[in-house]
Write a protein that holds these residues in place. Sequence first.
Motif, PDB file in Angstrom:
ATOM      1  N   LYS A  89       0.826  -1.198   0.000  1.00 31.30           N
ATOM      2  CA  LYS A  89       0.000   0.000   0.000  1.00 31.30           C
ATOM      3  C   LYS A  89       0.871   1.264   0.000  1.00 31.30           C
ATOM      4  O   LYS A  89       0.602   2.222  -0.721  1.00 31.30           O
ATOM      5  CB  LYS A  89      -0.942   0.004   1.204  1.00 31.30           C
ATOM      6  CG  LYS A  89      -1.918   1.164   1.210  1.00 31.30           C
ATOM      7  CD  LYS A  89      -2.912   1.025   2.347  1.00 31.30           C
ATOM      8  CE  LYS A  89      -3.889   2.195   2.369  1.00 31.30           C
ATOM      9  NZ  LYS A  89      -4.897   2.061   3.441  1.00 31.30           N
ATOM     10  N   LEU A  93       1.179   4.285  -2.813  1.00 38.90           N
ATOM     11  CA  LEU A  93       1.043   5.693  -2.458  1.00 38.90           C
ATOM     12  C   LEU A  93       2.174   6.523  -3.069  1.00 38.90           C
ATOM     13  O   LEU A  93       1.947   7.625  -3.593  1.00 38.90           O
ATOM     14  CB  LEU A  93       1.043   5.846  -0.937  1.00 38.90           C
ATOM     15  CG  LEU A  93       0.907   7.263  -0.375  1.00 38.90           C
ATOM     16  CD1 LEU A  93      -0.416   7.881  -0.792  1.00 38.90           C
ATOM     17  CD2 LEU A  93       1.023   7.249   1.144  1.00 38.90           C
ATOM     18  N   ARG A  96       1.756   6.935  -6.823  1.00 45.68           N
ATOM     19  CA  ARG A  96       0.776   7.993  -7.094  1.00 45.68           C
ATOM     20  C   ARG A  96       1.435   9.365  -6.979  1.00 45.68           C
ATOM     21  O   ARG A  96       1.226  10.242  -7.828  1.00 45.68           O
ATOM     22  CB  ARG A  96      -0.395   7.883  -6.109  1.00 45.68           C
ATOM     23  CG  ARG A  96      -1.569   8.779  -6.467  1.00 45.68           C
ATOM     24  CD  ARG A  96      -2.699   8.646  -5.469  1.00 45.68           C
ATOM     25  NE  ARG A  96      -2.370   9.244  -4.189  1.00 45.68           N
ATOM     26  CZ  ARG A  96      -3.263   9.475  -3.226  1.00 45.68           C
ATOM     27  NH1 ARG A  96      -4.519   9.120  -3.395  1.00 45.68           N
ATOM     28  NH2 ARG A  96      -2.910  10.027  -2.086  1.00 45.68           N
ATOM     29  N   SER A  97       2.249   9.543  -5.962  1.00 42.14           N
ATOM     30  CA  SER A  97       2.969  10.803  -5.781  1.00 42.14           C
ATOM     31  C   SER A  97       3.931  11.056  -6.946  1.00 42.14           C
ATOM     32  O   SER A  97       4.110  12.195  -7.382  1.00 42.14           O
ATOM     33  CB  SER A  97       3.747  10.778  -4.462  1.00 42.14           C
ATOM     34  OG  SER A  97       4.484  11.956  -4.277  1.00 42.14           O
ATOM     35  N   CYS A 154      -5.344   5.500  -6.631  1.00 38.80           N
ATOM     36  CA  CYS A 154      -6.186   6.160  -5.635  1.00 38.80           C
ATOM     37  C   CYS A 154      -7.068   5.144  -4.928  1.00 38.80           C
ATOM     38  O   CYS A 154      -7.268   5.212  -3.709  1.00 38.80           O
ATOM     39  CB  CYS A 154      -7.063   7.225  -6.297  1.00 38.80           C
ATOM     40  SG  CYS A 154      -6.193   8.759  -6.690  1.00 38.80           S
ATOM     41  N   THR A 157      -4.753   3.321  -2.419  1.00 36.42           N
ATOM     42  CA  THR A 157      -4.316   4.099  -1.262  1.00 36.42           C
ATOM     43  C   THR A 157      -5.481   4.539  -0.389  1.00 36.42           C
ATOM     44  O   THR A 157      -5.305   4.834   0.792  1.00 36.42           O
ATOM     45  CB  THR A 157      -3.509   5.339  -1.709  1.00 36.42           C
ATOM     46  OG1 THR A 157      -4.270   6.099  -2.660  1.00 36.42           O
ATOM     47  CG2 THR A 157      -2.209   4.911  -2.370  1.00 36.42           C
ATOM     48  N   HIS A 158      -6.703   4.577  -0.964  1.00 35.24           N
ATOM     49  CA  HIS A 158      -7.885   4.899  -0.161  1.00 35.24           C
ATOM     50  C   HIS A 158      -8.591   3.644   0.343  1.00 35.24           C
ATOM     51  O   HIS A 158      -9.684   3.718   0.893  1.00 35.24           O
ATOM     52  CB  HIS A 158      -8.865   5.742  -0.991  1.00 35.24           C
ATOM     53  CG  HIS A 158      -8.337   7.101  -1.297  1.00 35.24           C
ATOM     54  ND1 HIS A 158      -8.739   7.831  -2.399  1.00 35.24           N
ATOM     55  CD2 HIS A 158      -7.416   7.866  -0.672  1.00 35.24           C
ATOM     56  CE1 HIS A 158      -8.103   8.988  -2.425  1.00 35.24           C
ATOM     57  NE2 HIS A 158      -7.299   9.039  -1.389  1.00 35.24           N
TER      58      HIS A 158
END
Length: 234
Positions: A89, A93, A96-97, A154, A157-158
């Motif tokens: 996870k 994240l 995504r960054s 997303c 990570t959510h």
Amino acid sequence: MNKYIEDDAERLIEYFESYELKHVFSNKEFVDEYRKVHKKVLGYLVVFSEIDKQNIDKHRFQEQALYYLKESVSDVLQSFFIWVNGAYKGADLLLRSSIENFNKAIIGNVNSDVYTEKSVYKIFDCAKLMKEYQILIGKEKMVEVLHRIYSELCKSTHTATTDDMDHITALKLLPMYEPQKTKEYRKMFEIILDTYLGFFLANHRDIVNDMYRRNEDLFYDILSKNVIRSVITC
């Protein structure tokens, strides 16, 4: 200090001192996935090092754009590192960054307003208006690829589903290896990095042509042949 807290801290020190990845790398399936991911990491590092070096004389990127591109590379490296340890996870994240920082670097090089924009989706709207983002990565436009992958990250990570949960409630659970999550990460990682590298081949061929010969050879060896064909023929 409370004795229980002190004892727990000492046990954690012992854990870190004995921490190793031998049993992870003893798994051939994992090593095969690792080599594929490492290859793409190396490609991004090569591209950035060449951009950074060439920029001294060529000035192809604004200083702040280069700063965000460097951060995108940093995100990729950190994601790779914690993926090896099985923190899936967290690895997602950081990927995504990386996309966020890549977009800010590329868009910001021509439009500095992007650096103060808080909405990621408005940033993607800016990308949709740029011809540099219209190149084909396989059968999709680059902006569509990045937007699709970003949306998938997303969800991860959510914690959109139970499959997105790591449930790491004790550090002793790391390092770990989950075959399905490892493969899913690798596939997504390859798409993202091929998109980055394909962008530079399509829009900054001069950077590739000016590379040190060994780095240029590495670049073409690392970038997917399907992406090379789609970029060159578009």
